[in-house]
Design a protein around this motif. Sequence first.
Motif, PDB file in Angstrom:
ATOM      1  N   ARG A 125      51.569  35.495 101.963  1.00 51.48           N
ATOM      2  CA  ARG A 125      50.872  36.473 102.681  1.00 51.48           C
ATOM      3  C   ARG A 125      50.021  36.037 103.959  1.00 51.48           C
ATOM      4  NH1 ARG A 125      46.877  39.766  98.836  1.00 51.48           N
ATOM      5  NH2 ARG A 125      45.147  39.903 100.270  1.00 51.48           N
TER       6      ARG A 125
ATOM      7  N   ARG B 288      45.559  32.832  88.885  1.00 56.23           N
ATOM      8  CA  ARG B 288      44.824  33.648  89.698  1.00 56.23           C
ATOM      9  C   ARG B 288      44.337  35.197  89.144  1.00 56.23           C
ATOM     10  NH1 ARG B 288      47.504  37.467  94.766  1.00 56.23           N
ATOM     11  NH2 ARG B 288      45.288  38.366  94.981  1.00 56.23           N
TER      12      ARG B 288
ATOM     13  N   ARG C 195      36.527  46.126  90.733  1.00 53.22           N
ATOM     14  CA  ARG C 195      37.922  45.480  90.313  1.00 53.22           C
ATOM     15  C   ARG C 195      37.347  44.156  89.638  1.00 53.22           C
ATOM     16  NH1 ARG C 195      42.061  43.328  94.779  1.00 53.22           N
ATOM     17  NH2 ARG C 195      40.607  41.962  95.091  1.00 53.22           N
TER      18      ARG C 195
ATOM     19  N   ASP D  53      49.662  42.250  98.286  1.00 52.57           N
ATOM     20  CA  ASP D  53      50.127  41.153  97.409  1.00 52.57           C
ATOM     21  C   ASP D  53      51.767  41.743  97.041  1.00 52.57           C
ATOM     22  OD1 ASP D  53      48.666  39.105  96.840  1.00 52.57           O
ATOM     23  OD2 ASP D  53      47.263  40.434  95.949  1.00 52.57           O
TER      24      ASP D  53
ATOM     25  N   GLU E  54      50.820  45.094  91.651  1.00 52.45           N
ATOM     26  CA  GLU E  54      50.782  44.357  92.789  1.00 52.45           C
ATOM     27  C   GLU E  54      51.829  43.144  92.464  1.00 52.45           C
ATOM     28  OE1 GLU E  54      47.301  42.880  94.106  1.00 52.45           O
ATOM     29  OE2 GLU E  54      46.445  42.520  92.110  1.00 52.45           O
TER      30      GLU E  54
ATOM     31  N   MET F 238      45.636  47.171  88.779  1.00 50.79           N
ATOM     32  CA  MET F 238      46.282  46.987  90.212  1.00 50.79           C
ATOM     33  C   MET F 238      47.954  46.680  89.756  1.00 50.79           C
ATOM     34  SD  MET F 238      44.301  46.550  92.759  1.00 50.79           S
ATOM     35  CE  MET F 238      45.061  45.862  93.969  1.00 50.79           C
TER      36      MET F 238
ATOM     37  N   ASP G 178      38.955  38.435  91.510  1.00 50.08           N
ATOM     38  CA  ASP G 178      40.236  38.289  91.980  1.00 50.08           C
ATOM     39  C   ASP G 178      40.288  36.913  92.626  1.00 50.08           C
ATOM     40  OD1 ASP G 178      42.873  38.091  92.934  1.00 50.08           O
ATOM     41  OD2 ASP G 178      42.814  39.742  93.775  1.00 50.08           O
TER      42      ASP G 178
END
Length: 580
Positions: free
Chosen positions: A467, A360, A334, A457, A433, A431, A337
């Motif tokens: 979160r 982000r 990935r 997420d 999310e 992803m 992030d």
Amino acid sequence: MSEKISGIIASPGIRIGKAHVYKTSEAIIPKYSIREENIEAEIERYKKSLEKTKDEIKTIQEQIARSLSKDMADIFTSHLMVLEDPIVTEKAISRIRFERKNAEWIINDITLDLIQNLGGIEDEYLRERIIDISDINKRLINNLQKRPGESLKDIQEEVIIISKDLTPSDTATMDRRRILAFVTDKGGRTSHTAIMARALEIPAIVGTHTTTSAVREGDTVIVDAIHGNVIINPTENELREYHEYIKDLRRLDRELAKITRLPSTTLDDVEIRILGNIEIPEEMSLIKEHSAQGIGLFRSEFLFLDRSLPDEEKQYQEYRKVVEFFNPLPVTIRTLDVGGDKIYSYNKEQRERNPFLGCRAIRFSLEHEDLFRTQIRSILRASAHGNVKMMIPMISTVEEIIRSRNITLECMDELRQESVPFNENIPIGIMVEVPSAILSADRFSKYADFFSVGTNDLVQYTLAVDRISEKIAYLYNPLDLSVLRFLKQIVETSKHCDVPLSICGEIAGEPKYTMLLIGLGFREFSMSTAYMYQVKRIIRSVTSAECEDLVKTLMNMEKTSEIENKLFEVMRARFPWLSI
Ligand code: PEP
Ligand code: MG
């Protein structure tokens, strides 16, 4: 009566033992004046302690490189950088010269300034670096006073370490045979100490706030780093229960380990693939031991923990290591992030009011295209060594995927011109999310070779619940009907659009949700190893049809509490060995 304190699980496991309260003895800092004729000698004394401290850190670094890995040893590079920072050294020398005060006092004063500046910062990663700086300060002062610091490596009996905080060098020098577990008042999940504990497989709970004031030397302590509790002076009953629990866990683990080589299929022969999530390359052996069918989520943030950015070569080598290890199984890397609750030391000037809704992940990468290109090139280069997939986090618009793909195509062109090999057909996935990615998944599917659902997420963005907020944690529930509807929808869209789908949020690795996810239609789960065996055991004992029926029942309910009660009731009845 026993006392129970909760904290953050830094490294999982359960241990029972005697407490050793480790006082990271506050150094005594004398303050006195230096006579003019002794100034140069004082500066010399400072320089000697500096050299000695550097040597000590280098020795620890070499030890760690030998016993653990080079990555873990690299944690101490930032220590060395502070020690070798000419601005700090010049400042110390000129302050000794002009203020005519002893080196201990000056060094400590400079450190306090540094710490004060960092203390007000909201970024968890930067705050965690305070402990690195205190670590150096303590060593420098001990060396000036020629006092050997108390060291955890001198401990002779099996103990549980209780401390306000532990420095990475404390953790690195721990003797795994003697130190059963540790608990600290301070610290978070991203601290170097926590990362080191996970790599050393020492159970640890951090951020408990008050353990040091509640525990006395020699107290019996249960460290339950499965549920995040520290039980001080447990009752006979609690001790008995925990000893039983440990036995059960061992028995269960042995039993579950037996199913490692058995196929991961339901009773009606539906295959459910199990892949691993990793945060640091050190975890890869454990994933393989569990017979996972590759890596479904390789978080790359670990490479960006330090102040200096990893260059293409360094990233390439790290990815390649994992890719070759798993070849021919897939490794899904990935891209960065960063932002939200995750580190961004080099982006500190741009603090945001709502970091989770801000710059982000892919937003950050597209804003820092050079950095993104470096990462893509290194992933592409690693793809020449095995089965690599590239995954982009937090996609919320179709433009973001198109731009990411175009940048990747440009990187491919460059590599071709440089005659550097890579896989021309590397799958590029996203992803899922953010709600927009689910609602528009049919459109996104034209540009994505696969989807991976990030429920950690997705839950926060669906329910508008931060979160990491403890205050509203009660609202953060993946069993909310809206989340279940989203999950069902993404399964349907991916089928309809023929895009491979997997799920890599925490719930994929929690056995209490396994039937639910099978019933919703997920066929590929990516998870950490903690409960991999248990998830597999459940997969092997159910039929997909009964899971579908269960989902139907749950989705006809309204309240989250009703859904939760029903699901857990079924899971408890079907799998009495599950701890829910
Ligand atoms: C997720 O959001 O579910 C996920 C797997 O990614 P992370 O926890 O790294 O944000
Ligand atoms: Mg995520």
